[in-house]
Design a protein around this motif. Structure first.
Motif, PDB file in Angstrom:
ATOM      1  N   MET A   1       0.843  -1.156   0.000  1.00  0.00           N
ATOM      2  CA  MET A   1       0.000   0.000   0.000  1.00  0.00           C
ATOM      3  C   MET A   1       0.900   1.234   0.000  1.00  0.00           C
ATOM      4  O   MET A   1       1.953   1.250   0.616  1.00  0.00           O
ATOM      5  CB  MET A   1      -0.909   0.009   1.224  1.00  0.00           C
ATOM      6  N   SER A   2       0.449   2.243  -0.719  1.00  0.00           N
ATOM      7  CA  SER A   2       1.162   3.511  -0.692  1.00  0.00           C
ATOM      8  C   SER A   2       0.149   4.640  -0.535  1.00  0.00           C
ATOM      9  O   SER A   2      -1.029   4.481  -0.853  1.00  0.00           O
ATOM     10  CB  SER A   2       1.981   3.703  -1.978  1.00  0.00           C
ATOM     11  N   ALA A   3       0.644   5.753  -0.027  1.00  0.00           N
ATOM     12  CA  ALA A   3      -0.217   6.912   0.182  1.00  0.00           C
ATOM     13  C   ALA A   3       0.448   8.134  -0.432  1.00  0.00           C
ATOM     14  O   ALA A   3       1.669   8.308  -0.339  1.00  0.00           O
ATOM     15  CB  ALA A   3      -0.461   7.141   1.662  1.00  0.00           C
ATOM     16  N   PHE A   4      -0.355   8.944  -1.055  1.00  0.00           N
ATOM     17  CA  PHE A   4       0.095  10.230  -1.589  1.00  0.00           C
ATOM     18  C   PHE A   4      -0.804  11.284  -0.956  1.00  0.00           C
ATOM     19  O   PHE A   4      -2.026  11.268  -1.162  1.00  0.00           O
ATOM     20  CB  PHE A   4      -0.010  10.247  -3.118  1.00  0.00           C
ATOM     21  N   THR A  10      -6.166  12.838  -0.402  1.00  0.00           N
ATOM     22  CA  THR A  10      -5.198  11.768  -0.153  1.00  0.00           C
ATOM     23  C   THR A  10      -5.548  10.602  -1.062  1.00  0.00           C
ATOM     24  O   THR A  10      -6.708  10.225  -1.176  1.00  0.00           O
ATOM     25  CB  THR A  10      -5.250  11.311   1.314  1.00  0.00           C
ATOM     26  N   GLN A  11      -4.532  10.070  -1.725  1.00  0.00           N
ATOM     27  CA  GLN A  11      -4.719   8.887  -2.563  1.00  0.00           C
ATOM     28  C   GLN A  11      -4.064   7.703  -1.878  1.00  0.00           C
ATOM     29  O   GLN A  11      -2.890   7.763  -1.514  1.00  0.00           O
ATOM     30  CB  GLN A  11      -4.085   9.075  -3.943  1.00  0.00           C
ATOM     31  N   MET A  12      -4.825   6.635  -1.683  1.00  0.00           N
ATOM     32  CA  MET A  12      -4.295   5.381  -1.162  1.00  0.00           C
ATOM     33  C   MET A  12      -4.311   4.379  -2.311  1.00  0.00           C
ATOM     34  O   MET A  12      -5.346   4.192  -2.952  1.00  0.00           O
ATOM     35  CB  MET A  12      -5.152   4.852  -0.011  1.00  0.00           C
ATOM     36  N   GLN A  14      -3.607   0.443  -3.308  1.00  0.00           N
ATOM     37  CA  GLN A  14      -3.378  -0.931  -2.895  1.00  0.00           C
ATOM     38  C   GLN A  14      -3.041  -1.732  -4.143  1.00  0.00           C
ATOM     39  O   GLN A  14      -3.785  -1.695  -5.127  1.00  0.00           O
ATOM     40  CB  GLN A  14      -4.619  -1.516  -2.241  1.00  0.00           C
ATOM     41  N   SER A  26      -4.932  -3.061  -9.065  1.00  0.00           N
ATOM     42  CA  SER A  26      -4.764  -1.883  -8.228  1.00  0.00           C
ATOM     43  C   SER A  26      -6.125  -1.356  -7.800  1.00  0.00           C
ATOM     44  O   SER A  26      -7.068  -1.338  -8.584  1.00  0.00           O
ATOM     45  CB  SER A  26      -4.044  -0.765  -8.988  1.00  0.00           C
ATOM     46  N   THR A  56      -0.619   7.928 -11.922  1.00  0.00           N
ATOM     47  CA  THR A  56      -0.341   6.578 -11.424  1.00  0.00           C
ATOM     48  C   THR A  56      -0.324   5.566 -12.568  1.00  0.00           C
ATOM     49  O   THR A  56       0.617   4.785 -12.707  1.00  0.00           O
ATOM     50  CB  THR A  56      -1.397   6.162 -10.379  1.00  0.00           C
ATOM     51  N   ASP A  60       3.678   6.125 -13.578  1.00  0.00           N
ATOM     52  CA  ASP A  60       4.296   5.225 -12.601  1.00  0.00           C
ATOM     53  C   ASP A  60       4.268   3.772 -13.048  1.00  0.00           C
ATOM     54  O   ASP A  60       5.288   3.083 -13.032  1.00  0.00           O
ATOM     55  CB  ASP A  60       3.600   5.354 -11.244  1.00  0.00           C
ATOM     56  N   TYR A  61       3.094   3.291 -13.438  1.00  0.00           N
ATOM     57  CA  TYR A  61       2.980   1.887 -13.800  1.00  0.00           C
ATOM     58  C   TYR A  61       3.712   1.563 -15.097  1.00  0.00           C
ATOM     59  O   TYR A  61       4.290   0.487 -15.230  1.00  0.00           O
ATOM     60  CB  TYR A  61       1.521   1.466 -13.906  1.00  0.00           C
TER      61      TYR A  61
END
Length: 77
Positions: A1-4, A10-12, A14, A26, A56, A60-61
């Motif tokens: 899990m990451s958080a921005f 806030t983006q979580m 998974q 995702s 994302t 990123d991906y």
């Protein structure tokens, strides 16, 4: 899990692994402390969510997949 975390939202994220390194699932969740004050703020929040989702998936991906392809090439022992 990451958080921005930014002031607006806030983006979580998974990440659930798939059967191979290039496959996954995702789940992106967005949170905010306060509800939007009006339709203008709602539109701004939705624009932020869309922007972070697109970064994302489209940046990123894609970089991660390119890195995995490089690893799969076995160019080095």
């Amino acid at each position: 899990m990451s958080a921005f975390i930014v002031p607006e939202i806030t983006q979580m994220a998974q990440l659930f692994p798939g059967p191979t390194p290039d496959k996954n699932r995702s789940v992106l969740s967005y949170m905010r402390r306060d509800p939007p004050k009006d339709t203008e703020e709602q539109a701004s929040i939705e624009a932020s969510m869309t922007f972070f989702r697109d970064v994302t998936y489209n940046e990123d991906y894609l970089i991660g997949l390119d890195i995995q392809k490089g690893l799969d090439a076995n160019a080095h022992e």
